[in-house]
Write a protein that holds these residues in place. Structure first.
Motif, PDB file in Angstrom:
ATOM      1  N   TYR A   5       0.798  -1.229   0.000  1.00  0.00           N
ATOM      2  CA  TYR A   5       0.000   0.000   0.000  1.00  0.00           C
ATOM      3  C   TYR A   5       0.828   1.275   0.000  1.00  0.00           C
ATOM      4  N   TYR A   6       2.148   1.138   0.034  1.00  0.00           N
ATOM      5  CA  TYR A   6       2.954   2.353  -0.004  1.00  0.00           C
ATOM      6  C   TYR A   6       4.210   2.102  -0.811  1.00  0.00           C
ATOM      7  N   ARG A   7       4.801   3.198  -1.280  1.00  0.00           N
ATOM      8  CA  ARG A   7       6.124   3.103  -1.868  1.00  0.00           C
ATOM      9  C   ARG A   7       7.033   4.020  -1.062  1.00  0.00           C
TER      10      ARG A   7
ATOM     11  N   ASP B 130      -0.505   4.829  -1.057  1.00  0.00           N
ATOM     12  CA  ASP B 130      -1.156   4.800  -2.367  1.00  0.00           C
ATOM     13  C   ASP B 130      -2.393   5.708  -2.368  1.00  0.00           C
TER      14      ASP B 130
END
Lengths: 286, 209
Positions: free
Chosen positions: A185-187, A196
């Motif tokens: 859900y994240y970078r 995201d």
């Protein structure tokens, strides 16, 4: 040493510091429409005195003078008066209980509205968005994430958190019964985790005060965690009244781990749904 | 104003002056469970003065203190819920990762504001708000611990009343906290744990009509 203070449970009237706080909060309300007058005073007093020292004011009256004449000071003061402490999936057991006990009820509705009241910098909103995606409810849900602090709301909308917090967030997510990997859900970029933006596509971020504003939508679930602890009993009752009005029949109310409806005049309107996790359900006739 | 003499072990007679006590606040850290175990179980079931306790704990853990001590004590021992009215014959523990504060309407409130001296709950916050709410009707006790939390709070209580106690540093498993408290309030009484328990019972008697 102040030998004149009476041990009488009725606090002596006319204590200078009490008067100063009352006047300062009244000034803030009249000038900026932020209403802290119903906040639990022990903590407000501490934090106002921290602000007083930070701004180099000898007294709270002096701080009041500056706040009234320097609007830019109010933005800074707001960060003293509101407490921004949160985590993703804070108290994992709360989210586990939502997942296991509340979600099955929510599934029965064709569309859902969820109110995250006092969303601070957004950690709770992203927790809910991930939980609802994992449970397949995301596409039929509209989230309202509200707070009084515009700076916090901006951070919530941005969804960027220090990378060093992610270890805790990941562990919390796992303990909450997470069905996916939080890293989905994240970078990461520049030492930060950027969540995201699809997680907030069904979310409305809005400035809303539990102290002064009214109900704006009918909701199925209100989650208001570690916000009521900063309110006195009367303001708690007002906020709980808003949740009561907003919730549909048999809608759910979630509070912080140490918050309770037990001392509220409105406790009758709710039944305990999962007591250990402070999850309540609005009664049929309430 | 009532006065009665007590004689803590091996010390000169000290007058218990001031107003009847309506609250007791206790702060403890490393070695605190052991120290509290030598005090709280001595309170009788009808001990009238409410007691609020902050003990430093790892923030990521549910505090088991209330359950632990409730089983050992005659008085009721509870983890504080937000806005609980302070009741007699009850010991309240701060929950893990929340500050515990006393409101002027004699309720307890909780807060997640930033740690003080790396501690949440912080002894200083409990003590300072208790001093503000109760004035001279509160007494503060600093027990074993390895940091400086509680010193500023004890000073706040001392400045509004006259009743503060510090565990004898030599006896404390971690003497830093008692030493810091004594540095802030040199007039504080130093008592070994047994004498602190007796002292609390004396406060009760001093309060009785």
């Amino acid at each position: 040493m102040d030998a004149k203070i009476s041990p009488d449970p009725h606090r002596p009237v006319g204590r200078t510091d009490d008067i100063e706080i009352r006047l300062l909060l009244e000034a803030i309300f009249q000038k900026y429409h932020y209403d802290f007058r119903g906040y639990a005073m022990a903590s407000v007093k501490r934090r106002l005195n921290q602000a007083r020292q930070k701004f180099g004011c000898a007294t709270l009256s002096a701080l009041q003078d500056r706040v009234l004449h320097e609007p830019e000071l109010m933005t800074e003061l707001l960060s003293f008066l509101t407490v921004q402490v949160s985590e993703l999936f804070r108290d994992p057991q709360y989210f586990r209980t939502l997942r296991e006990k509340v979600i099955p009820h929510l599934r029965t509705y064709p569309s859902l509205k969820v109110w995250i009241a006092g969303c601070s910098t957004g950690e709770e909103l992203y927790s809910f968005a991930i939980l609802f995606r994992e449970e397949g409810l995301e596409s039929r849900t509209l989230f309202y994430a509200t707070d009084i602090n515009p700076e916090a709301l901006k951070k919530a909308e941005a969804g960027i958190y220090d990378l060093d917090r992610l270890k805790l967030f990941t562990e919390n997510h796992r303990l909450s019964g997470g069905k996916s990997s939080l890293s989905d859900y994240y970078r990461t970029a520049y030492g930060a985790a950027v969540f995201d933006k699809s997680l907030r596509k069904n979310c409305v971020f809005s400035d809303h005060s539990l102290a002064t504003d009214a109900v704006f939508a009918e909701t199925h679930l209100c989650s208001c965690r570690n916000v009521l602890i900063y309110f006195d009993c009367a303001l708690q009752d007002r906020a709980i009244g808003l949740f009561q009005s907003s919730l549909i029949r048999k809608g759910f109310l979630g509070l912080g781990a140490k918050e309770t409806l037990r001392f509220s005049r409105r406790s009758e309107a709710f039944s305990e749904f999962a007591r250990g996790e402070r999850l309540y359900q609005k009664r049929d006739l309430a | 104003m009532k006065k009665s003499a007590i004689q803590p072990q091996g010390q000169t007679v000290i007058q218990v002056t001031g107003v009847p006590k309506e609250a007791i606040v206790i702060g403890a850290s490393a070695g605190g469970v052991e120290a509290l175990s030598a005090i709280l179980p001595h309170l009788p079931a009808d001990y009238p003065i409410p007691v609020m306790v902050v003990i430093h704990l790892p923030p990521d853990r549910k505090s088991l203190m209330a359950e632990l001590f409730d089983a050992k004590c005659a008085v009721a021992v509870r983890e504080a819920d937000d806005k609980v009215p302070i009741e007699r014959s009850t010991v309240y523990f701060a929950p893990a990762d929340y500050h515990l504060l006393v409101e002027t309407d004699r309720r307890l409130s909780l807060s997640s504001e930033e740690p003080v001296l790396f501690s949440r709950p912080a002894i200083d916050i409990l003590f300072e708000t208790a001093a503000d709410a109760f004035g001279p009707a509160v007494t503060g006790i600093v027990l074993s611990g390895a940091n400086k939390d509680g010193a500023a709070g004890l000073k706040a209580i001392y400045d509004r009343g006259d009743q503060v106690v510090v565990q004898t540093p030599d006896q404390a498993r971690a003497p830093d906290m008692p030493l810091a408290a004594l540095a802030a309030v040199p007039q504080a009484r130093t008592l070994p744990l047994e004498a602190i328990a007796d002292h609390l019972l004396t406060l009760h008697r001093a309060e009785a009509p």
